[in-house]
Design an enzyme around this catalytic site. Structure first.
Site, PDB file in Angstrom:
ATOM      1  N   ASP A 169       0.815  -1.217   0.000  1.00 46.32           N
ATOM      2  CA  ASP A 169       0.000   0.000   0.000  1.00 46.32           C
ATOM      3  C   ASP A 169       0.844   1.261   0.000  1.00 46.32           C
ATOM      4  O   ASP A 169       0.415   2.311   0.495  1.00 46.32           O
ATOM      5  CB  ASP A 169      -0.909   0.011   1.235  1.00 46.32           C
ATOM      6  CG  ASP A 169      -0.099  -0.039   2.531  1.00 46.32           C
ATOM      7  OD1 ASP A 169       0.922  -0.744   2.578  1.00 46.32           O
ATOM      8  OD2 ASP A 169      -0.486   0.641   3.505  1.00 46.32           O
ATOM      9  N   SER A 222       2.195   4.665  -0.755  1.00 45.31           N
ATOM     10  CA  SER A 222       1.585   5.846  -1.374  1.00 45.31           C
ATOM     11  C   SER A 222       2.392   6.196  -2.616  1.00 45.31           C
ATOM     12  O   SER A 222       3.499   5.686  -2.812  1.00 45.31           O
ATOM     13  CB  SER A 222       1.615   7.007  -0.380  1.00 45.31           C
ATOM     14  OG  SER A 222       2.963   7.304  -0.077  1.00 45.31           O
ATOM     15  N   THR A 237       5.943   7.154  -1.752  1.00 44.27           N
ATOM     16  CA  THR A 237       6.798   6.065  -1.262  1.00 44.27           C
ATOM     17  C   THR A 237       7.172   5.106  -2.389  1.00 44.27           C
ATOM     18  O   THR A 237       8.331   4.694  -2.499  1.00 44.27           O
ATOM     19  CB  THR A 237       6.097   5.309  -0.116  1.00 44.27           C
ATOM     20  OG1 THR A 237       5.777   6.244   0.902  1.00 44.27           O
ATOM     21  CG2 THR A 237       6.987   4.234   0.473  1.00 44.27           C
ATOM     22  N   GLU A 262      -2.389   0.499  13.441  1.00 42.25           N
ATOM     23  CA  GLU A 262      -0.919   0.516  13.325  1.00 42.25           C
ATOM     24  C   GLU A 262      -0.307   1.749  13.980  1.00 42.25           C
ATOM     25  O   GLU A 262      -0.189   2.804  13.359  1.00 42.25           O
ATOM     26  CB  GLU A 262      -0.498   0.466  11.847  1.00 42.25           C
ATOM     27  CG  GLU A 262       1.025   0.476  11.687  1.00 42.25           C
ATOM     28  CD  GLU A 262       1.509   0.420  10.236  1.00 42.25           C
ATOM     29  OE1 GLU A 262       0.682   0.551   9.316  1.00 42.25           O
ATOM     30  OE2 GLU A 262       2.715   0.258  10.033  1.00 42.25           O
ATOM     31  N   LYS A 308      -1.086  -3.834  14.382  1.00 44.09           N
ATOM     32  CA  LYS A 308       0.158  -3.881  13.598  1.00 44.09           C
ATOM     33  C   LYS A 308       1.205  -3.028  14.300  1.00 44.09           C
ATOM     34  O   LYS A 308       1.308  -1.821  14.072  1.00 44.09           O
ATOM     35  CB  LYS A 308      -0.115  -3.369  12.176  1.00 44.09           C
ATOM     36  CG  LYS A 308       1.136  -3.304  11.295  1.00 44.09           C
ATOM     37  CD  LYS A 308       0.782  -3.254   9.815  1.00 44.09           C
ATOM     38  CE  LYS A 308       2.005  -3.011   8.966  1.00 44.09           C
ATOM     39  NZ  LYS A 308       1.793  -3.270   7.549  1.00 44.09           N
ATOM     40  N   GLY A 365       6.087  -4.739   4.418  1.00 38.92           N
ATOM     41  CA  GLY A 365       6.162  -4.042   3.143  1.00 38.92           C
ATOM     42  C   GLY A 365       7.543  -4.267   2.563  1.00 38.92           C
ATOM     43  O   GLY A 365       7.766  -5.148   1.734  1.00 38.92           O
TER      44      GLY A 365
HETATM   45  P1  13P Z   1       7.269  -1.935   6.312  1.00 41.16           P
HETATM   46  O1  13P Z   1       7.175  -3.423   6.582  1.00 41.16           O
HETATM   47  O2  13P Z   1       8.114  -1.610   5.114  1.00 41.16           O
HETATM   48  O3  13P Z   1       7.608  -1.164   7.543  1.00 41.16           O
HETATM   49  O4  13P Z   1       5.831  -1.472   5.865  1.00 41.16           O
HETATM   50  C1  13P Z   1       4.736  -1.967   6.534  1.00 41.16           C
HETATM   51  C2  13P Z   1       3.660  -0.959   6.519  1.00 41.16           C
HETATM   52  O5  13P Z   1       2.577  -1.228   6.092  1.00 41.16           O
HETATM   53  C3  13P Z   1       3.946   0.382   7.066  1.00 41.16           C
HETATM   54  O6  13P Z   1       2.769   1.091   7.201  1.00 41.16           O
END
Ligand code: 13P
Length: 341
Positions: A24, A26, A29, A178, A220, A292
């Site tokens: 996800d 943006s 990013t 999160e 998270k 991510g």
């Molecule tokens: P990372 O695992 O790269 O930290 O990204 C996870 C994520 O969704 C951050 O919001």
């Protein structure tokens, strides 16, 4: 709100052996990630890249329980016209959507941020549900530095997380909550532990005040880990032991699952840490990954924007997904990495 169904989805998201692909990023990013591999961040390249991941059959059907999408992606079609969200569903994974709209400077709190996006969120959630999203994500960012985080930053971000979570549940969408404590600084693991504890306690307090059903959400969090610039890095065992102690102290057993962010850890560290936590014995909640960078760095490099590298990119993704799937059951070993290399 059908809490039984929310609980079923949350439980499926953290099923042993599987975890979540955070795809996800943006527009800003993903541009940074593409810059690093020399790929122009056009809408078509972003589509091709994500289509490659979602069509990785092995990874998607065996190790990935859900995928977090960015708004652009949820409305995009694959090259052959199939909606990308359908590729995820066909692989047996659950589509989710990032719904926060990034961060803004927090007034009166120099250097600190607040996550925004609550305005019109109820309407947006309705559209995402109709499109097929069954869970959502909202990321709050807490930085550690000299004199920060302030209690102000912790409490406004916790308040927003709980507002978001309540709106999600009312729209029959499982909220991923999160609150990310960044690992960018030079702080040690003890300071990360202490700040994360305050952040989690404040977040759960707000969730209760705003009547969020803990049975219908996924947390998270970051792990308890030293900042990247800290001279004293903690061992894998120490990260695992402190993270589990912290989570047991702060996260009620009513929460079905916890799915970590990778936050800048190397691919293998993120896997080793999750694996070591499962070696510590049984846990009151599901515990897995929602990575991510730690899932995508390798496939991004292998792909590098070239159609002829799609199979290599998918192999790299499947490998990391499998390693993390094993870690989510405490069955990973570093020798499995060497074999693949
Ligand atoms: P990372 O695992 O790269 O930290 O990204 C996870 C994520 O969704 C951050 O919001």
């Amino acid at each position: 709100m059908n809490l039984t169904e929310l609980n079923r989805i949350a439980t499926t998201m953290v099923a042993p052996g599987k975890g979540i692909l955070a795809a996800d990023e943006s527009s800003g990013t993903i541009k940074k990630r593409f810059d690093a591999i020399g790929v122009e961040s056009t809408e078509e390249n972003r589509r091709d890249y994500r289509e490659m991941l979602f069509r990785a059959k092995d990874a998607m059907s065996q190790y990935i329980s859900g995928v977090i999408l960015y708004d652009e992606t949820i409305w995009q079609n694959a090259k052959d016209g199939t909606p990308l969200i359908k590729l995820i569903e066909q692989a047996g994974a659950i589509p989710g959507i990032k719904v926060d709209e990034g961060t803004q400077a927090l007034p009166m709190c120099p250097g600190e941020l607040v996550t925004v996006g609550l305005d019109k969120l109820a309407e947006r959630l309705k559209k995402y549900y109709e499109r097929g999203a069954r869970f959502a994500k909202w990321r709050a960012v807490i930085d550690i530095g000299s004199g920060i985080p302030s209690m102000t930053a912790i409490s406004v971000n916790a308040h927003a997380l709980a507002r978001y979570a309540a709106l999600c549940q009312a729209a029959q969408i499982v909220p991923i909550v999160e609150p990310e404590v960044l690992m960018d600084g030079d702080h040690d693991i003890e300071r990360c532990y202490e700040v994360t504890q305050r952040v989690l306690n404040t977040t759960f307090q707000e969730l209760r005040v705003q009547r969020v059903a803990l049975e219908g959400m996924v947390l998270k969090p970051n792990m308890a880990i030293a900042g990247k610039k800290c001279a004293k890095q903690a061992s894998v065992e120490e990260v695992a032991e402190k993270t589990i102690r912290l989570l047991k102290a702060c996260v009620p057993a009513a929460v079905p699952g916890i799915a970590f962010l990778s936050g800048g850890q190397s691919d293998e560290e993120a896997t080793a840490h999750l694996n070591a936590m499962h070696k510590l014995g049984s846990l009151p909640w599901g515990l897995t990954f929602s990575y991510g960078r730690a899932l995508q760095a390798a496939p991004q490099k292998a792909w590098s924007g070239k159609a002829e590298n799609v199979a290599a990119g998918q192999r790299a993704f499947s490998h990391r997904a499998r390693m993390n799937g094993l870690a989510s059951k405490g069955e990973w070993q570093s020798s499995l990495e060497q074999k693949a290399a």
